[in-house]
Write a protein that holds these residues in place. Structure first.
Motif, PDB file in Angstrom:
ATOM      1  N   THR A 105      -4.626  -3.840  -1.323  1.00  0.00           N
ATOM      2  CA  THR A 105      -3.635  -4.525  -2.157  1.00  0.00           C
ATOM      3  C   THR A 105      -3.827  -6.037  -2.060  1.00  0.00           C
ATOM      4  OG1 THR A 105      -2.090  -4.299  -0.299  1.00  0.00           O
ATOM      5  CG2 THR A 105      -1.841  -2.735  -2.110  1.00  0.00           C
ATOM      6  N   ASP A 146       1.082   3.720  -2.952  1.00  0.00           N
ATOM      7  CA  ASP A 146       0.508   4.932  -2.374  1.00  0.00           C
ATOM      8  C   ASP A 146      -1.005   4.991  -2.600  1.00  0.00           C
ATOM      9  OD1 ASP A 146       0.619   7.252  -0.884  1.00  0.00           O
ATOM     10  OD2 ASP A 146       0.878   8.526  -2.641  1.00  0.00           O
ATOM     11  N   THR A 147      -1.679   4.023  -2.012  1.00  0.00           N
ATOM     12  CA  THR A 147      -3.131   3.941  -2.183  1.00  0.00           C
ATOM     13  C   THR A 147      -3.842   3.927  -0.834  1.00  0.00           C
ATOM     14  OG1 THR A 147      -4.950   2.630  -3.082  1.00  0.00           O
ATOM     15  CG2 THR A 147      -3.051   1.394  -2.267  1.00  0.00           C
ATOM     16  N   ASP A 148      -5.055   4.456  -0.797  1.00  0.00           N
ATOM     17  CA  ASP A 148      -5.891   4.271   0.394  1.00  0.00           C
ATOM     18  C   ASP A 148      -6.931   3.184   0.137  1.00  0.00           C
ATOM     19  OD1 ASP A 148      -7.218   5.914  -1.358  1.00  0.00           O
ATOM     20  OD2 ASP A 148      -7.108   7.690  -0.060  1.00  0.00           O
ATOM     21  N   GLY A 149      -6.681   2.405  -0.911  1.00  0.00           N
ATOM     22  CA  GLY A 149      -7.549   1.260  -1.203  1.00  0.00           C
ATOM     23  C   GLY A 149      -6.965  -0.023  -0.624  1.00  0.00           C
ATOM     24  N   ALA A 201      -3.396  -3.448  -6.921  1.00  0.00           N
ATOM     25  CA  ALA A 201      -3.789  -2.438  -5.942  1.00  0.00           C
ATOM     26  C   ALA A 201      -5.060  -1.808  -6.488  1.00  0.00           C
ATOM     27  CB  ALA A 201      -2.694  -1.395  -5.764  1.00  0.00           C
ATOM     28  N   LYS A 227       0.842  -1.211   0.000  1.00  0.00           N
ATOM     29  CA  LYS A 227       0.000   0.000   0.000  1.00  0.00           C
ATOM     30  C   LYS A 227       0.868   1.249   0.000  1.00  0.00           C
ATOM     31  CE  LYS A 227      -4.079  -1.942   2.126  1.00  0.00           C
ATOM     32  NZ  LYS A 227      -4.813  -2.222   3.356  1.00  0.00           N
ATOM     33  N   SER A 285       2.017   7.202  -7.458  1.00  0.00           N
ATOM     34  CA  SER A 285       1.019   7.478  -6.432  1.00  0.00           C
ATOM     35  C   SER A 285      -0.393   7.299  -6.973  1.00  0.00           C
ATOM     36  CB  SER A 285       1.170   8.908  -5.895  1.00  0.00           C
ATOM     37  OG  SER A 285       0.112   9.166  -4.994  1.00  0.00           O
ATOM     38  N   MET A 286      -1.024   6.225  -6.542  1.00  0.00           N
ATOM     39  CA  MET A 286      -2.411   5.996  -6.963  1.00  0.00           C
ATOM     40  C   MET A 286      -3.311   7.115  -6.466  1.00  0.00           C
ATOM     41  SD  MET A 286      -3.058   1.930  -6.573  1.00  0.00           S
ATOM     42  CE  MET A 286      -4.728   2.004  -7.219  1.00  0.00           C
ATOM     43  N   LYS A 287      -3.051   7.534  -5.226  1.00  0.00           N
ATOM     44  CA  LYS A 287      -3.893   8.538  -4.581  1.00  0.00           C
ATOM     45  C   LYS A 287      -3.786   9.870  -5.320  1.00  0.00           C
ATOM     46  CE  LYS A 287      -2.517   8.927  -0.358  1.00  0.00           C
ATOM     47  NZ  LYS A 287      -2.087   8.365   0.928  1.00  0.00           N
ATOM     48  N   ASP A 291      -7.058   3.978 -10.654  1.00  0.00           N
ATOM     49  CA  ASP A 291      -8.053   3.082 -10.058  1.00  0.00           C
ATOM     50  C   ASP A 291      -7.483   1.709  -9.745  1.00  0.00           C
ATOM     51  OD1 ASP A 291     -10.420   4.836 -10.146  1.00  0.00           O
ATOM     52  OD2 ASP A 291      -9.944   4.853 -12.278  1.00  0.00           O
ATOM     53  N   SER A 342      -8.190   1.086  -5.950  1.00  0.00           N
ATOM     54  CA  SER A 342      -8.672   2.292  -5.281  1.00  0.00           C
ATOM     55  C   SER A 342     -10.090   2.048  -4.762  1.00  0.00           C
ATOM     56  CB  SER A 342      -8.713   3.440  -6.287  1.00  0.00           C
ATOM     57  OG  SER A 342      -9.775   3.217  -7.198  1.00  0.00           O
TER      58      SER A 342
END
Ligand SMILES: *Cc1c(COP(=O)(O)O)cnc(C)c1O
Length: 405
Positions: free
Chosen positions: A59, A54-57, A210, A50, A183-185, A190, A212
């Motif tokens: 993995t 760099d996700t808040d979803g 990963a 994660k 960075s996904m965020k 997605d 989102s």
């Protein structure tokens, strides 16, 4: 006659060098899959991933190579008959799209080039031409390992969002994760796909998704979900389900060590190291290119990946004799050209566990081969790489004096 006995240098874009500490981490007996502290290892790996994505979803770890993670990503968010748009820039986005054909996806390829990155305005133009939102997902690679292009993920994401189009943006980071920022965020990605054996310095056999929050919501309606790849099943409380069966224990031990190495170095420092090694490689190739035979595949320096450099052979020359020489005479394994560039290019990898002597050794041996085989080249490529690094890697400042304190 050869100067081969010694450590072999693997300079190919995956699988890459595995650090001794990662190899040693695997050298232990199998453990009980129901051992009490095992779920904590999995949790730490998922959390480490994660951070990297760099996700808040969420993995997910698959016992599969990158192709498996491609299929996992598609099957978790799409349904039979859905249209996907592939942003072509080499071999791998196209390959991901091809994975979707037997799944029953309607795969459209937005033509690109092996020599320049995906143009964000071309993506926006295609999406504006889809007022009914038939395109459900857009697939792109961050780094294409065949062409050695890097795509500007953030710029393409902005272009997509500027159109208001609802398609999911899905990015393959298999060759780039751990070698450059991602960075996904911040970039509104997605779904991202990664694998263990390139920038992450681990053995082949593990790959990642990963997702989102938006992708996790879309996942609920996906018709292509299967028991093995399914995200929902893997999100449950039972540890065994996180791998849909026996966990790949030793590969997990290796990954834990790799993530620790990367976290100790820091992703910014690792990205900088890759930029420096890529810059040194470019300096060498630019010098060799003066001979008229070798040529950068990627024309604009800003489109060049920091993980690998693809070098074309022109004027009737082919790379085979040079690659054989490097390997058989010197123990340096340089990557072959693949797909459209098979027999026409070599790929010098500088991804993962690589430092200055490893890269300079590889460049030096390539230059030695160019000379031994009388392949026309500008002289001093390795010297140019040394000069580049000497200029960009200054000595550390002298420690502050303790005198008088
Ligand atoms: C290597 C690579 C793949 C394929 O990964 P496998 O583990 O060989 O299936 C996909 N995408 C990119 C960008 C790659 O570099």
């Amino acid at each position: 006659m050869s100067v081969r006995t010694g450590r072999e240098f693997l300079s190919i874009p995956g699988p890459t060098n595995i650090p001794d500490s990662v190899l040693n981490a695997m050298h232990q007996p199998a453990i009980d899959i129901y051992q009490k502290d095992f779920p904590a290892l999995t949790d730490s790996l998922l959390a480490g991933l994660k951070t990297l994505f760099d996700t808040d979803g969420e993995t997910f770890i698959y016992i599969a190579n990158g192709h498996g993670a491609w299929e996992a990503a598609l099957s978790n968010v799409l349904s039979r008959g859905d249209k996907v748009l592939v942003l072509s820039s080499g071999r791998f986005a196209d390959g991901w799209g091809e994975t979707g054909v037997p799944l029953g996806l309607d795969v459209e390829v937005l033509p690109g080039s092996w020599r320049h990155s995906v143009r964000p305005d071309a993506v926006a133009a295609r999406l504006k031409d889809d007022p009914d939102g038939l395109i459900k997902a857009i697939l792109m690679v961050q780094v294409d390992t065949a062409s050695s292009l890097v795509n500007d993920v953030e710029a393409v994401s902005k272009a997509i969002r500027s159109t208001g189009h609802p398609a999911l943006f899905m990015v393959d980071t298999i060759a780039s994760l751990g070698t450059m920022p991602f960075s996904m965020k911040d970039w509104h990605i997605d779904v991202a796909v990664g694998a263990a054996q390139k920038g992450l310095m681990s053995p082949p056999g593990l790959s990642f998704n990963a997702a989102s929050p938006r992708a996790l919501a879309r996942h609920k309606e996906a018709g292509l979900r299967t028991a093995y790849w399914d995200w929902t099943a893997r999100l449950g409380p039972i540890h065994y389900q996180k791998y849909c069966g026996t966990p790949p224990e030793h590969l997990l031990f290796a990954l834990a060590k790799s993530l620790e190495l990367l976290s100790n170095e820091g992703i910014e420092a690792a990205s900088l190291r890759h930029s420096l090694l890529a810059g040194a490689t470019s300096a060498a190739v630019a010098r060799w290119a003066e001979g008229g035979v070798l040529q950068f595949n990627v024309t604009a320096p800003e489109d060049r990946a920091t993980a690998v450099t693809t070098v074309l052979f022109e004027q009737g020359h082919t790379p085979d004799a040079l690659l054989d020489y490097c390997n058989e005479k010197c123990g340096v394994v340089v990557g072959i050209g693949i797909d459209d560039l098979r027999g026409k290019a070599m790929r010098i990898a500088h991804m993962g566990f690589v430092n200055a002597p490893m890269l300079l050794g590889t460049l030096g041996v390539i230059e030695m081969g160019l000379k031994a085989l009388n392949i026309p080249h500008g002289p001093g490529g390795t010297q140019a790489a040394i000069d580049f690094l000497a200029h960009h890697v200054p000595p550390s400042p002298a420690p502050a004096s303790n005198e008088g304190t």
